[in-house]
Design a protein around this motif. Structure first.
Motif, short mmCIF file in Angstrom:
data_model
loop_
_atom_site.label_atom_id
_atom_site.label_comp_id
_atom_site.label_asym_id
_atom_site.label_seq_id
_atom_site.Cartn_x
_atom_site.Cartn_y
_atom_site.Cartn_z
N ASP A 141 -2.19 -101.24 10.01
CA ASP A 141 -1.44 -103.03 9.88
C ASP A 141 0.68 -102.23 9.95
OD1 ASP A 141 -3.28 -104.06 11.14
OD2 ASP A 141 -3.59 -105.06 9.29
N ALA A 142 0.39 -101.34 8.65
CA ALA A 142 2.10 -101.34 8.02
C ALA A 142 2.70 -99.64 9.82
CB ALA A 142 1.92 -100.41 7.02
N VAL A 143 1.69 -98.74 10.11
CA VAL A 143 2.56 -98.10 11.17
C VAL A 143 2.42 -98.65 11.90
CG1 VAL A 143 1.67 -96.08 11.91
CG2 VAL A 143 1.28 -96.26 9.56
N GLY A 144 1.49 -99.71 12.16
CA GLY A 144 2.01 -100.01 13.93
C GLY A 144 3.02 -101.77 13.60
N GLY A 145 3.20 -101.26 12.46
CA GLY A 145 4.62 -102.39 12.58
C GLY A 145 5.96 -101.63 12.35
N GLY A 146 5.63 -100.58 12.06
CA GLY A 146 6.98 -100.14 12.19
C GLY A 146 7.24 -99.74 10.48
N ALA A 147 6.40 -100.35 9.82
CA ALA A 147 7.46 -99.36 8.51
C ALA A 147 5.24 -99.32 7.31
CB ALA A 147 7.30 -101.31 7.51
N PRO A 148 6.10 -98.27 6.63
CA PRO A 148 7.01 -97.61 6.33
C PRO A 148 7.26 -97.21 7.81
CG PRO A 148 5.69 -96.94 4.85
CD PRO A 148 4.63 -98.25 5.58
N ALA A 149 8.35 -96.06 7.88
CA ALA A 149 8.63 -95.26 8.75
C ALA A 149 8.23 -93.79 8.91
CB ALA A 149 10.42 -94.84 8.99
N LEU A 162 9.78 -83.93 -0.47
CA LEU A 162 9.97 -84.88 1.30
C LEU A 162 11.46 -85.78 0.07
CD1 LEU A 162 6.42 -85.94 2.93
CD2 LEU A 162 8.42 -84.54 3.71
N ASP A 163 12.13 -85.99 -1.17
CA ASP A 163 12.72 -86.92 -1.32
C ASP A 163 12.33 -88.55 -1.65
OD1 ASP A 163 15.06 -87.04 -2.74
OD2 ASP A 163 16.83 -87.10 -1.39
N ALA A 164 10.93 -88.50 -1.26
CA ALA A 164 10.57 -89.87 -1.31
C ALA A 164 10.74 -90.67 -1.57
CB ALA A 164 8.75 -89.62 -1.67
N ASP A 165 11.56 -91.41 -1.02
CA ASP A 165 11.91 -93.49 -1.97
C ASP A 165 10.91 -93.89 -2.58
OD1 ASP A 165 14.00 -92.82 -0.11
OD2 ASP A 165 13.05 -93.08 1.06
N ARG A 166 9.55 -94.12 -2.87
CA ARG A 166 8.32 -94.44 -3.00
C ARG A 166 7.11 -93.66 -2.88
NH1 ARG A 166 6.85 -99.88 -0.62
NH2 ARG A 166 7.47 -100.91 -2.67
N VAL A 167 6.57 -94.17 -3.82
CA VAL A 167 5.15 -93.06 -4.14
C VAL A 167 4.30 -94.92 -4.67
CG1 VAL A 167 3.87 -91.85 -5.93
CG2 VAL A 167 6.40 -91.64 -4.49
N GLY A 168 3.10 -94.50 -4.01
CA GLY A 168 1.97 -95.48 -4.29
C GLY A 168 1.13 -94.53 -4.80
N LEU A 169 0.28 -95.12 -5.78
CA LEU A 169 -1.05 -94.64 -6.73
C LEU A 169 -1.99 -96.19 -6.04
CD1 LEU A 169 -0.50 -92.28 -9.69
CD2 LEU A 169 -0.63 -91.93 -6.99
N CYS A 170 -3.20 -95.30 -4.93
CA CYS A 170 -3.81 -97.19 -4.79
C CYS A 170 -5.45 -96.36 -5.44
CB CYS A 170 -3.37 -97.40 -3.61
SG CYS A 170 -4.64 -98.37 -3.30
N LEU A 199 2.63 -101.53 1.00
CA LEU A 199 2.99 -100.99 2.03
C LEU A 199 4.51 -101.65 3.35
CD1 LEU A 199 -0.44 -99.52 3.39
CD2 LEU A 199 1.47 -98.63 3.34
N ALA A 200 4.79 -102.89 2.73
CA ALA A 200 5.44 -103.66 2.81
C ALA A 200 6.51 -103.76 2.44
CB ALA A 200 5.00 -105.15 3.37
N GLY A 201 6.19 -102.85 1.23
CA GLY A 201 7.37 -102.77 0.24
C GLY A 201 7.73 -103.74 -0.86
N GLY A 202 6.73 -104.43 -1.28
CA GLY A 202 6.47 -104.81 -2.30
C GLY A 202 6.10 -103.95 -3.44
N GLU A 203 6.26 -104.42 -4.75
CA GLU A 203 5.84 -104.24 -6.11
C GLU A 203 4.73 -103.98 -6.97
OE1 GLU A 203 10.09 -101.93 -7.41
OE2 GLU A 203 10.60 -104.17 -7.31
N PRO A 204 3.76 -104.19 -6.53
CA PRO A 204 2.11 -104.05 -7.00
C PRO A 204 2.40 -104.01 -8.16
CG PRO A 204 1.84 -102.78 -4.88
CD PRO A 204 3.82 -103.45 -5.03
N GLY A 205 1.65 -104.22 -9.33
CA GLY A 205 0.76 -103.24 -10.13
C GLY A 205 1.82 -102.61 -11.36
N THR A 206 1.64 -101.58 -12.00
CA THR A 206 2.62 -101.34 -12.50
C THR A 206 3.61 -100.48 -11.93
OG1 THR A 206 0.51 -101.13 -14.11
CG2 THR A 206 2.81 -99.89 -15.17
#
Ligand code: IP8
Length: 248
Positions: free
Chosen positions: A35-43, A165-173, A238-245
């Motif tokens: 859903d996220a990739v299809g919607g274009g985010a994150p790039a 990659l100089d990533a902007d965000r990292v997620g551990l799900c 994936l939509a840019g939110g800030e869930p969890g910790t």
């Protein structure tokens, strides 16, 4: 926007049964990615998955860890083979929902030197992202100077990808909703290990694979903010939110 996301091994596999997927959890996660990739985010999205009931069983069987190596090629191949099998399953699910995913196997790409410093070139991943692919890497065995082969955890791959990659965000799900305090509540934000050391029950600097203490310590060293969250929060992340910790 470059995002590095790890799908925990305990999330996508059934930890109780050897080499068994958690079908529902894996499908939910790959649907959210699609859903996220299809919607274009994150790039740019680079994925990593853990071992769960695949690699850990064989690593234990052969007594191999991040620090204990083996020179037995058969043992290394058995561990690696279980991880490439899991990787194929993850890739297949992603392709089923039209995510242009390609594998990145650490064993074929990197190594540790005699001081255990990890060398994992990032050019493959960067080029894949540039061409619109979604690289999917994983914990693995890796050649280790003086030790044969040792384990590289998915968390180590995440950190290497995030810095390279100089990533902007990292997620551990994973199967936890975040980092818990001593009362079992999810901590909103961590910016200092000292503040949470007691709640995490340990600050062993060598604990880089198992345990939340080691994870938090490592994630605090990253430039990018990292989020530890549960499966239900994956779409929000994936939509840019800030869930969890949030750890930064
Ligand atoms: O599940 C472990 O990766 P992790 C990798 O991310 C192996 O800790 C092969 C046991």
């Amino acid at each position: 926007m470059t995002t590095v996301l790890k799908l925990g091994g305990s999330l996508v596999t059934d930890k109780e049964r050897r080499e068994t997927l958690d079908d529902d959890a894996l499908s939910a996660a790959t649907d959210a990615v699609a859903d996220a990739v299809g919607g274009g985010a994150p790039a740019d999205l680079a994925l990593v998955h853990g071992a769960g009931s695949f690699g850990h069983h064989y690593a234990e069987k052969h007594g191999v860890s991040v620090t204990e190596g083996t020179t037995d090629a058969g043992a290394a191949l058995e561990i690696h083979g279980s991880m490439t099998t899991l990787n194929r399953f993850v890739l297949a699910r992603l392709h089923d929902c039209d995510v242009p995913a390609l594998p990145v196997h650490p064993l074929s790409a990197g190594a540790r030197d005699a001081e255990a410093t990890l060398e994992l070139p990032i050019q493959t991943v960067r080029t894949m992202l540039g061409e619109g692919f979604v690289p999917v890497s994983h914990g693995d065995v890796i050649a280790h100077a003086g030790s044969g082969t040792t384990i590289i955890s998915g968390d180590e791959v995440v950190v290497r990808f995030a810095t390279g990659l100089d990533a902007d965000r990292v997620g551990l799900c994973s199967t936890v909703d975040g980092v818990y305090d001593a009362d079992g509540a999810v901590i909103d934000r961590i910016d200092s290990f000292a503040d949470v050391a007691d709640a995490l029950g340990g600050s062993d600097a060598t604990d880089v694979t198992g345990g939340m203490a080691g994870k938090v310590r490592t994630l605090l060293d990253l430039d990018a903010p990292a989020y530890v969250f549960g499966a239900d929060d994956l779409p929000a992340f994936l939509a840019g939110g800030e869930p969890g910790t949030r750890i930064d």
